[in-house]
Scaffold this motif. Sequence first.
Motif, short mmCIF file in Angstrom:
data_model
loop_
_atom_site.label_atom_id
_atom_site.label_comp_id
_atom_site.label_asym_id
_atom_site.label_seq_id
_atom_site.Cartn_x
_atom_site.Cartn_y
_atom_site.Cartn_z
N UNK A 108 -16.82 0.02 6.74
CA UNK A 108 -15.92 -1.11 6.80
C UNK A 108 -14.51 -0.60 6.55
N UNK A 109 -13.61 -0.91 7.46
CA UNK A 109 -12.23 -0.50 7.32
C UNK A 109 -11.38 -1.75 7.13
N UNK A 110 -10.65 -1.76 6.03
CA UNK A 110 -9.77 -2.88 5.74
C UNK A 110 -8.34 -2.39 5.84
N UNK A 111 -7.56 -3.03 6.67
CA UNK A 111 -6.16 -2.68 6.81
C UNK A 111 -5.32 -3.84 6.30
N UNK A 112 -4.49 -3.56 5.32
CA UNK A 112 -3.62 -4.59 4.77
C UNK A 112 -2.35 -4.63 5.60
N UNK A 113 -2.07 -5.79 6.15
CA UNK A 113 -0.87 -5.97 6.96
C UNK A 113 0.03 -6.97 6.25
N UNK A 114 1.21 -6.52 5.88
CA UNK A 114 2.15 -7.38 5.17
C UNK A 114 3.37 -7.63 6.05
N UNK A 115 3.94 -8.81 5.93
CA UNK A 115 5.16 -9.09 6.70
C UNK A 115 6.30 -8.14 6.29
N UNK A 116 7.24 -7.99 7.20
CA UNK A 116 8.40 -7.16 6.93
C UNK A 116 9.39 -7.95 6.08
N UNK A 117 10.10 -7.28 5.19
CA UNK A 117 11.14 -7.91 4.39
C UNK A 117 12.49 -7.46 4.95
N UNK A 171 5.87 -11.66 -3.36
CA UNK A 171 4.48 -11.52 -2.93
C UNK A 171 4.36 -10.43 -1.86
N UNK A 172 5.31 -10.36 -0.97
CA UNK A 172 5.28 -9.31 0.05
C UNK A 172 5.43 -7.94 -0.59
N UNK A 173 6.28 -7.82 -1.59
CA UNK A 173 6.43 -6.53 -2.29
C UNK A 173 5.12 -6.11 -2.92
N UNK A 174 4.41 -7.05 -3.55
CA UNK A 174 3.10 -6.75 -4.15
C UNK A 174 2.12 -6.34 -3.06
N UNK A 175 2.12 -7.07 -1.96
CA UNK A 175 1.23 -6.76 -0.84
C UNK A 175 1.50 -5.33 -0.35
N UNK A 176 2.77 -4.98 -0.18
CA UNK A 176 3.13 -3.65 0.30
C UNK A 176 2.72 -2.57 -0.69
N UNK A 177 2.86 -2.85 -1.98
CA UNK A 177 2.48 -1.89 -3.01
C UNK A 177 0.97 -1.65 -2.98
N UNK A 178 0.21 -2.71 -2.82
CA UNK A 178 -1.25 -2.58 -2.74
C UNK A 178 -1.66 -1.82 -1.49
N UNK A 179 -0.97 -2.11 -0.38
CA UNK A 179 -1.26 -1.42 0.86
C UNK A 179 -0.97 0.07 0.78
N UNK A 180 0.13 0.41 0.08
CA UNK A 180 0.50 1.82 -0.07
C UNK A 180 -0.49 2.55 -0.96
N UNK A 181 -0.96 1.87 -2.01
CA UNK A 181 -1.90 2.52 -2.93
C UNK A 181 -3.30 2.65 -2.31
N UNK A 182 -3.63 1.78 -1.35
CA UNK A 182 -4.95 1.83 -0.70
C UNK A 182 -5.00 2.92 0.37
N UNK A 183 -3.84 3.32 0.85
CA UNK A 183 -3.80 4.31 1.94
C UNK A 183 -4.05 5.73 1.46
#
Length: 83
Positions: free
Chosen positions: A25-34, A71-83
């Motif tokens: 299972x591959x999960x890709x977190x996609x966050x909006x651009x700021x 919320x987008x900043x948190x999303x991006x931080x989670x996405x970066x740590x998951x990569x």
Amino acid sequence: MRWQALLVLPMTLFLTACDPGSSDVVVKIVCPRINEYDAKTQDRALAEYNALPKDSALRLFIGDYKQLRDQIRVCRARGASAA
């Protein structure tokens, strides 16, 4: 009832034919651009915000926008740590 019994066998075979051990299972977190704003624009926006009446509806909207950016900043931080 009889037609339901006919569906059970093929569905059972279909489901048991899957090997859950081989599925990845591959999960890709996609966050909006700021949008980024320079310091001069931010200072101007803050001055305009401070000039608004205390009961201005725009203060509410701007507060909501700040929450979305946070919320987008948190999303991006989670996405970066998951990569």
